[in-house]
Every structure is written in structure tokens, then in C-alpha cells.
Design a protein around this motif. Structure first.
Motif, PDB file in Angstrom:
ATOM      1  N   GLY A   1       0.783  -1.234   0.000  1.00  0.00           N
ATOM      2  CA  GLY A   1       0.000   0.000   0.000  1.00  0.00           C
ATOM      3  C   GLY A   1       0.812   1.279   0.000  1.00  0.00           C
ATOM      4  O   GLY A   1       0.263   2.359  -0.217  1.00  0.00           O
ATOM      5  N   LYS A   2       2.135   1.187   0.228  1.00  0.00           N
ATOM      6  CA  LYS A   2       2.976   2.384   0.239  1.00  0.00           C
ATOM      7  C   LYS A   2       3.536   2.729  -1.140  1.00  0.00           C
ATOM      8  O   LYS A   2       4.200   3.755  -1.302  1.00  0.00           O
ATOM      9  CB  LYS A   2       4.137   2.201   1.218  1.00  0.00           C
ATOM     10  CG  LYS A   2       3.725   2.100   2.681  1.00  0.00           C
ATOM     11  CD  LYS A   2       4.955   1.981   3.575  1.00  0.00           C
ATOM     12  CE  LYS A   2       4.568   1.885   5.042  1.00  0.00           C
ATOM     13  NZ  LYS A   2       5.773   1.775   5.920  1.00  0.00           N
ATOM     14  N   LEU A   3       3.281   1.865  -2.138  1.00  0.00           N
ATOM     15  CA  LEU A   3       3.866   2.081  -3.462  1.00  0.00           C
ATOM     16  C   LEU A   3       3.443   3.414  -4.068  1.00  0.00           C
ATOM     17  O   LEU A   3       2.269   3.757  -4.092  1.00  0.00           O
ATOM     18  CB  LEU A   3       3.469   0.960  -4.420  1.00  0.00           C
ATOM     19  CG  LEU A   3       4.239  -0.355  -4.345  1.00  0.00           C
ATOM     20  CD1 LEU A   3       3.736  -1.308  -5.411  1.00  0.00           C
ATOM     21  CD2 LEU A   3       5.739  -0.142  -4.494  1.00  0.00           C
ATOM     22  N   GLU A   4       4.453   4.141  -4.564  1.00  0.00           N
ATOM     23  CA  GLU A   4       4.209   5.370  -5.314  1.00  0.00           C
ATOM     24  C   GLU A   4       4.567   5.190  -6.787  1.00  0.00           C
ATOM     25  O   GLU A   4       4.117   5.954  -7.638  1.00  0.00           O
ATOM     26  CB  GLU A   4       5.038   6.514  -4.718  1.00  0.00           C
ATOM     27  CG  GLU A   4       4.657   6.849  -3.287  1.00  0.00           C
ATOM     28  CD  GLU A   4       5.489   7.978  -2.709  1.00  0.00           C
ATOM     29  OE1 GLU A   4       6.274   8.588  -3.473  1.00  0.00           O
ATOM     30  OE2 GLU A   4       5.360   8.262  -1.508  1.00  0.00           O
ATOM     31  N   TYR A   5       5.394   4.165  -7.074  1.00  0.00           N
ATOM     32  CA  TYR A   5       5.805   3.860  -8.447  1.00  0.00           C
ATOM     33  C   TYR A   5       5.706   2.362  -8.658  1.00  0.00           C
ATOM     34  O   TYR A   5       6.214   1.581  -7.860  1.00  0.00           O
ATOM     35  CB  TYR A   5       7.242   4.319  -8.690  1.00  0.00           C
ATOM     36  CG  TYR A   5       7.802   3.922 -10.042  1.00  0.00           C
ATOM     37  CD1 TYR A   5       7.806   4.822 -11.105  1.00  0.00           C
ATOM     38  CD2 TYR A   5       8.331   2.657 -10.258  1.00  0.00           C
ATOM     39  CE1 TYR A   5       8.315   4.462 -12.345  1.00  0.00           C
ATOM     40  CE2 TYR A   5       8.845   2.292 -11.495  1.00  0.00           C
ATOM     41  CZ  TYR A   5       8.838   3.199 -12.530  1.00  0.00           C
ATOM     42  OH  TYR A   5       9.348   2.835 -13.762  1.00  0.00           O
ATOM     43  N   LEU A   6       5.039   1.943  -9.740  1.00  0.00           N
ATOM     44  CA  LEU A   6       4.941   0.530 -10.070  1.00  0.00           C
ATOM     45  C   LEU A   6       5.084   0.337 -11.569  1.00  0.00           C
ATOM     46  O   LEU A   6       4.370   0.955 -12.354  1.00  0.00           O
ATOM     47  CB  LEU A   6       3.596  -0.051  -9.614  1.00  0.00           C
ATOM     48  CG  LEU A   6       3.307  -1.502 -10.061  1.00  0.00           C
ATOM     49  CD1 LEU A   6       4.337  -2.462  -9.476  1.00  0.00           C
ATOM     50  CD2 LEU A   6       1.897  -1.911  -9.651  1.00  0.00           C
ATOM     51  N   LYS A   7       6.043  -0.518 -11.953  1.00  0.00           N
ATOM     52  CA  LYS A   7       6.205  -0.897 -13.348  1.00  0.00           C
ATOM     53  C   LYS A   7       6.154  -2.409 -13.424  1.00  0.00           C
ATOM     54  O   LYS A   7       6.954  -3.103 -12.798  1.00  0.00           O
ATOM     55  CB  LYS A   7       7.534  -0.389 -13.911  1.00  0.00           C
ATOM     56  CG  LYS A   7       7.728  -0.720 -15.395  1.00  0.00           C
ATOM     57  CD  LYS A   7       9.031  -0.134 -15.917  1.00  0.00           C
ATOM     58  CE  LYS A   7       9.195  -0.417 -17.409  1.00  0.00           C
ATOM     59  NZ  LYS A   7      10.467   0.142 -17.935  1.00  0.00           N
ATOM     60  N   ALA A   8       5.194  -2.933 -14.162  1.00  0.00           N
ATOM     61  CA  ALA A   8       5.039  -4.375 -14.312  1.00  0.00           C
ATOM     62  C   ALA A   8       4.772  -4.674 -15.785  1.00  0.00           C
ATOM     63  O   ALA A   8       3.646  -4.531 -16.259  1.00  0.00           O
ATOM     64  CB  ALA A   8       3.898  -4.881 -13.446  1.00  0.00           C
ATOM     65  N   CYS A   9       5.837  -5.060 -16.486  1.00  0.00           N
ATOM     66  CA  CYS A   9       5.730  -5.274 -17.936  1.00  0.00           C
ATOM     67  C   CYS A   9       5.779  -6.756 -18.290  1.00  0.00           C
ATOM     68  O   CYS A   9       6.254  -7.581 -17.519  1.00  0.00           O
ATOM     69  CB  CYS A   9       6.862  -4.550 -18.658  1.00  0.00           C
ATOM     70  SG  CYS A   9       6.760  -2.767 -18.544  1.00  0.00           S
ATOM     71  N   ASN A  10       5.292  -7.063 -19.503  1.00  0.00           N
ATOM     72  CA  ASN A  10       5.269  -8.428 -20.035  1.00  0.00           C
ATOM     73  C   ASN A  10       4.511  -9.377 -19.123  1.00  0.00           C
ATOM     74  O   ASN A  10       4.926 -10.512 -18.890  1.00  0.00           O
ATOM     75  CB  ASN A  10       6.691  -8.946 -20.265  1.00  0.00           C
ATOM     76  CG  ASN A  10       7.440  -8.131 -21.281  1.00  0.00           C
ATOM     77  OD1 ASN A  10       6.838  -7.570 -22.193  1.00  0.00           O
ATOM     78  ND2 ASN A  10       8.742  -8.040 -21.137  1.00  0.00           N
ATOM     79  N   LEU A  11       3.408  -8.891 -18.581  1.00  0.00           N
ATOM     80  CA  LEU A  11       2.557  -9.740 -17.756  1.00  0.00           C
ATOM     81  C   LEU A  11       1.960 -10.848 -18.616  1.00  0.00           C
ATOM     82  O   LEU A  11       1.863 -10.736 -19.826  1.00  0.00           O
ATOM     83  CB  LEU A  11       1.443  -8.910 -17.123  1.00  0.00           C
ATOM     84  CG  LEU A  11       1.902  -7.768 -16.225  1.00  0.00           C
ATOM     85  CD1 LEU A  11       0.713  -6.961 -15.762  1.00  0.00           C
ATOM     86  CD2 LEU A  11       2.682  -8.299 -15.035  1.00  0.00           C
ATOM     87  N   ARG A  12       1.527 -11.925 -17.951  1.00  0.00           N
ATOM     88  CA  ARG A  12       1.005 -13.068 -18.672  1.00  0.00           C
ATOM     89  C   ARG A  12      -0.447 -12.819 -19.086  1.00  0.00           C
ATOM     90  O   ARG A  12      -1.381 -13.526 -18.731  1.00  0.00           O
ATOM     91  CB  ARG A  12       1.114 -14.322 -17.795  1.00  0.00           C
ATOM     92  CG  ARG A  12       1.099 -15.615 -18.586  1.00  0.00           C
ATOM     93  CD  ARG A  12       1.379 -16.819 -17.700  1.00  0.00           C
ATOM     94  NE  ARG A  12       0.333 -17.022 -16.722  1.00  0.00           N
ATOM     95  CZ  ARG A  12       0.517 -16.923 -15.413  1.00  0.00           C
ATOM     96  NH1 ARG A  12       1.677 -16.585 -14.931  1.00  0.00           N
ATOM     97  NH2 ARG A  12      -0.466 -17.150 -14.562  1.00  0.00           N
TER      98      ARG A  12
END
Length: 204
Positions: free
Chosen positions: A164-175
Motif C-alpha cells: 500500500g505504500k507504493l508510489e511507483y509501479l512498473k510491471a511489464c510483459n505480464l502473462r
């Protein structure tokens, strides 16, 4: 080399040994360097040994065992970049076990390498979700969309519900292709509800 730096600069709190080359290649730290980093830089808060934005290849000298050694030896780390180091779920488990105070983690793998099986799956995402202090996370995987590989709905939801503290999230090439509409709906809803502090979001 790295041994001389460790011997003469024991008070370093930040160390960047990464490369930003756009050509094929590695930074070739070597297995011995992992031990030197773990034993010689006990005050480090920031460490980068990744290969950022590399077109091809990995830091083939660094793998799960080396990352586990570094994590166990540097408990003060708050920022860790091991992009394109070929780390798998085992490396992610070691990071979660030894580095509970991490605030920034780059665990991205942007180039596929089936021979090395260098990727983080849902299992790895689940253990990363235990790092409750993370505010910055990149957890990209290779462009492999086979069932049982890469990160899918389960991993995304775990991250969204736990970090819950995330300010930046990068999640690429998800299935995406194996979870279809469920990923788009449930994953998006989990992120929207679970990560209210996000300032930057990249899902590709």
C-alpha cells in the motif's frame, strides 16, 4: 577492482556498478565480486548492479546465489537494482527474507533468455509483496506468455493488496494472454483499490 574499493572506502553508503549500455554486453562483475560486495560494504544503503535498458544479454556473472549472498550481507539496504541479472523466484525469496527494509527494488528482466530461465513468476511476486516498506517497484519479466511462467493475475493482485505504500509501479510483459479479461478487470481493480498512493504506473 572492487576489492580495492571495498578495502579503502569502507564507509560507502551508495554503490553503482551498473551499466546503461544499449549494446550487447555485460558488466562482468564475476562471482567473487558478489562475496566482496556482501562482506566489504556493510554500510550500503543503495546498491545497483543491474544492466539497465540493455538490448540483449544479462549480467551473466550474477544469479540467484549471488543475490542471496549480497542480500544476507547487506541488511541495511533500502534501494536495490538488479535489473537484467537473470534473477528468478529464488533470488526474490532471498531478497524478501534478508532485506525487509527495502524501499526501492528493480527486479526487472527486459530480455528473454529461456536457456537461463531468468524470470520472476507469480511465486516471486508473492514473496516480493511481503516487502511492506516498498515505495518503488519494477518487476518486469521476459516476453514469454506460457502458462506457469511470468507474472499473471495472482502476482499482480498480491502486490496491489500488500504494498500500500507504493508510489511507483512498473510491471511489464505480464502473462496477459493466459488470464485474459480476468487480468484486465481484477488486476486493474486491485491496483486501483489497493495502491492509493501511486504517482506513476506502467503496466505493459
Amino acid at each position: 577492482g572492487i576489492e580495492a574499493i571495498a578495502k579503502n572506502l569502507p564507509n560507502l553508503t551508495s554503490l553503482d556498478l551498473s551499466t546503461t549500455s544499449t549494446d550487447t554486453g555485460w558488466n562482468n562483475l564475476g562471482k567473487a565480486a558478489a562475496g566482496t560486495i556482501a562482506k566489504g560494504f556493510g554500510k550500503l544503503i543503495k546498491l545497483s548492479i543491474g544492466i539497465c535498458r540493455l538490448m540483449q544479454g544479462y549480467n551473466e556473472s550474477i544469479g540467484d546465489e549471488d543475490v542471496a549472498l549480497i542480500a544476507a550481507g547487506l541488511p541495511r539496504l533500502e534501494e536495490l537494482n538488479i535489473e537484467n541479472c537473470g534473477v528468478t523466484d529464488r533470488g526474490a525469496e532471498a531478497i524478501a527474507k534478508h532485506l525487509p527494509n527495502l524501499q526501492e527494488l528493480n527486479l526487472g528482466t527486459t530480455s528473454g533468455n529461456k536457456e537461463r530461465n531468468a524470470e520472476v513468476t507469480d511465486k516471486g511476486a508473492l514473496v516480493v509483496s511481503k516487502l511492506k516498506n516498498l515505495t518503488w517497484l519494477s518487476i518486469c519479466t521476459p516476453e514469454v506468455y506460457e502458462v506457469g511462467t511470468s507474472i499473471g493475475k495472482q502476482g499482480v493482485i498480491a502486490i496491489a493488496r500488500s504494498l500500500g505504500k507504493l508510489e511507483y509501479l512498473k510491471a511489464c510483459n505480464l502473462r496477459c494472454y493466459s488470464v485474459g479479461i480476468q487480468m484486465e478487470t481484477e488486476g486493474a481493480e486491485a491496483i486501483a483499490k489497493g495502491l492509493p498512493l501511486l504517482k506513476q504506473l506502467s503496466i505493459c
